[in-house]
Motif scaffolding. Structure first.
Motif, short mmCIF file in Angstrom:
data_model
loop_
_atom_site.label_atom_id
_atom_site.label_comp_id
_atom_site.label_asym_id
_atom_site.label_seq_id
_atom_site.Cartn_x
_atom_site.Cartn_y
_atom_site.Cartn_z
N LEU A 190 11.69 -15.52 9.05
CA LEU A 190 10.92 -14.42 9.61
C LEU A 190 11.86 -13.31 10.07
N PRO A 191 11.41 -12.04 9.99
CA PRO A 191 12.26 -10.94 10.45
C PRO A 191 12.43 -10.97 11.97
N GLY A 192 13.48 -10.30 12.45
CA GLY A 192 13.80 -10.38 13.87
C GLY A 192 13.85 -9.04 14.58
N LEU A 193 13.13 -8.05 14.05
CA LEU A 193 13.10 -6.74 14.70
C LEU A 193 11.81 -6.57 15.51
N GLY A 194 11.93 -5.89 16.65
CA GLY A 194 10.78 -5.57 17.47
C GLY A 194 10.81 -4.11 17.89
N VAL A 195 9.63 -3.54 18.12
CA VAL A 195 9.53 -2.15 18.56
C VAL A 195 8.54 -2.08 19.72
N LEU A 216 21.89 2.19 10.15
CA LEU A 216 22.96 1.50 10.86
C LEU A 216 22.40 0.37 11.72
N ILE A 217 21.30 0.64 12.42
CA ILE A 217 20.69 -0.40 13.25
C ILE A 217 20.20 -1.55 12.38
N ARG A 218 19.67 -1.22 11.20
CA ARG A 218 19.27 -2.28 10.27
C ARG A 218 20.47 -3.08 9.81
N ASP A 219 21.59 -2.40 9.59
CA ASP A 219 22.83 -3.09 9.22
C ASP A 219 23.25 -4.07 10.32
N ILE A 220 23.11 -3.66 11.57
CA ILE A 220 23.45 -4.54 12.69
C ILE A 220 22.59 -5.79 12.63
N TYR A 221 21.29 -5.59 12.40
CA TYR A 221 20.40 -6.75 12.32
C TYR A 221 20.74 -7.63 11.12
N GLU A 222 20.90 -7.01 9.94
CA GLU A 222 21.15 -7.78 8.73
C GLU A 222 22.48 -8.53 8.82
N GLY A 223 23.45 -7.90 9.48
CA GLY A 223 24.77 -8.51 9.57
C GLY A 223 24.89 -9.60 10.61
N SER A 224 23.89 -9.72 11.47
CA SER A 224 23.96 -10.71 12.55
C SER A 224 22.77 -11.67 12.57
N GLN A 225 21.60 -11.19 12.08
CA GLN A 225 20.34 -11.94 12.15
C GLN A 225 19.96 -12.27 13.60
N ALA A 226 20.50 -11.50 14.54
CA ALA A 226 20.12 -11.65 15.95
C ALA A 226 18.91 -10.75 16.24
N MET A 231 15.59 -5.17 19.40
CA MET A 231 14.36 -4.49 19.83
C MET A 231 14.66 -3.03 20.11
N LEU A 232 13.86 -2.17 19.48
CA LEU A 232 13.94 -0.73 19.75
C LEU A 232 12.86 -0.36 20.77
N VAL A 233 13.19 0.58 21.63
CA VAL A 233 12.26 1.04 22.66
C VAL A 233 12.18 2.56 22.58
N GLY A 234 10.96 3.09 22.53
CA GLY A 234 10.84 4.54 22.41
C GLY A 234 9.46 5.05 22.76
N GLU A 279 11.45 2.51 5.15
CA GLU A 279 10.68 1.35 4.68
C GLU A 279 11.44 0.04 4.87
N ARG A 280 12.73 0.05 4.62
CA ARG A 280 13.50 -1.19 4.73
C ARG A 280 13.62 -1.67 6.17
N PHE A 281 13.54 -0.75 7.11
CA PHE A 281 13.51 -1.14 8.53
C PHE A 281 12.10 -1.52 8.94
N HIS A 282 11.15 -0.67 8.61
CA HIS A 282 9.75 -0.86 9.01
C HIS A 282 9.22 -2.21 8.56
N GLY A 283 9.59 -2.62 7.36
CA GLY A 283 9.09 -3.88 6.82
C GLY A 283 9.70 -5.12 7.46
N ARG A 284 10.72 -4.94 8.27
CA ARG A 284 11.36 -6.08 8.93
C ARG A 284 10.95 -6.23 10.40
N VAL A 285 9.98 -5.44 10.83
CA VAL A 285 9.53 -5.51 12.22
C VAL A 285 8.54 -6.66 12.38
#
Length: 238
Positions: A26-31, A118-128, A131-134, A146-152
């Protein structure tokens, strides 16, 4: 500093837990997003403390290198000289610790070329978990990436302040002052959803009650001229 356990704190805590405990694959990004004043920063700082997440608050002038340098400083690791080396260091530390990374004021990232990637690279390179806040329109702004949005995995809209939130906030910002429900209802009504406005008004009422020697405040005790509604006072010119 005490933090009121308001609804938004619970929402972000649950979302972060879902990111941390997600199943493999499962993807590991949150917004986490919402209007200014809804208490987003306060809640994510509390969640960062509870989860030992790395936390950085972006600034409009930051470049990709600056963001990575600030993350390295937050992680207490050496700051490399180049962007590729900085990225490698951040990814290695996140991968090793699996501690979440929270990036506040992330709208600044959307407006900068290459920052979201770059933030997606951080996620892809660590799988940690990351979470973005805005602000309220952050999800719409991210649609073009799209490549970021689809991993949320979790989209978390901040909720407007409620009466139950106001009671919890009153325990911290107006301690030992008994406030009628009608008073708290008015504070919520004039806040337009803003936790910040409720908090400011609770402090104002507490100070006013102390000056007037009141241990309790009902609706008829309110000095409405002291209530803050987010507008500058009008100048009276003679």
């Amino acid at each position: 500093m005490k933090i009121a356990n308001i609804n938004n704190l619970n929402l972000v805590s649950v979302a972060m837990e879902a990111l941390v405990e997600r199943q493999e694959g499962l993807p590991g990004l949150g917004v986490y997003y919402g209007p200014s004043g809804f208490g987003k920063t306060t809640t994510v700082v509390a969640v960062a403390n509870a989860t030992r997440a790395y936390y950085v608050q972006m600034r409009s002038a930051w470049s990709k290198k600056t963001l990575l340098e600030k993350v390295c400083i937050e992680m207490s690791i050496p700051v490399a000289n180049t962007v590729p080396n900085l990225l490698d260091s951040v990814c290695e530390q996140l991968a090793a610790s699996q501690r979440p990374l929270i990036i506040d004021e992330a709208d600044h990232a959307v407006s900068k070329s290459g920052m979201v990637e770059l933030i997606r690279d951080i996620y892809e390179g660590s799988q940690a978990p990351v979470m973005l806040v805005g602000e309220e329109m952050l999800p719409n702004k991210l649609k073009r990436f799209e490549r970021f949005h689809g991993r949320v995995l979790r989209w978390v809209p901040a909720q407007p302040v409620s009466l139950s939130d106001a009671r919890l906030l009153a325990n911290i910002y107006a301690p030992d002052l008994e406030l009628d429900t009608a008073v708290l209802e008015m504070l919520v009504a004039i806040s337009h959803g803003s936790v910040r406005r409720v908090t400011v008004n609770l402090v104002n009422l507490f100070e006013d009650a102390n000056i007037r020697g009141l241990a309790a405040m009902g609706f008829d005790d309110l000095d409405r001229s002291k209530l803050y509604q987010g507008e500058a006072p009008k100048r009276s010119l003679k």
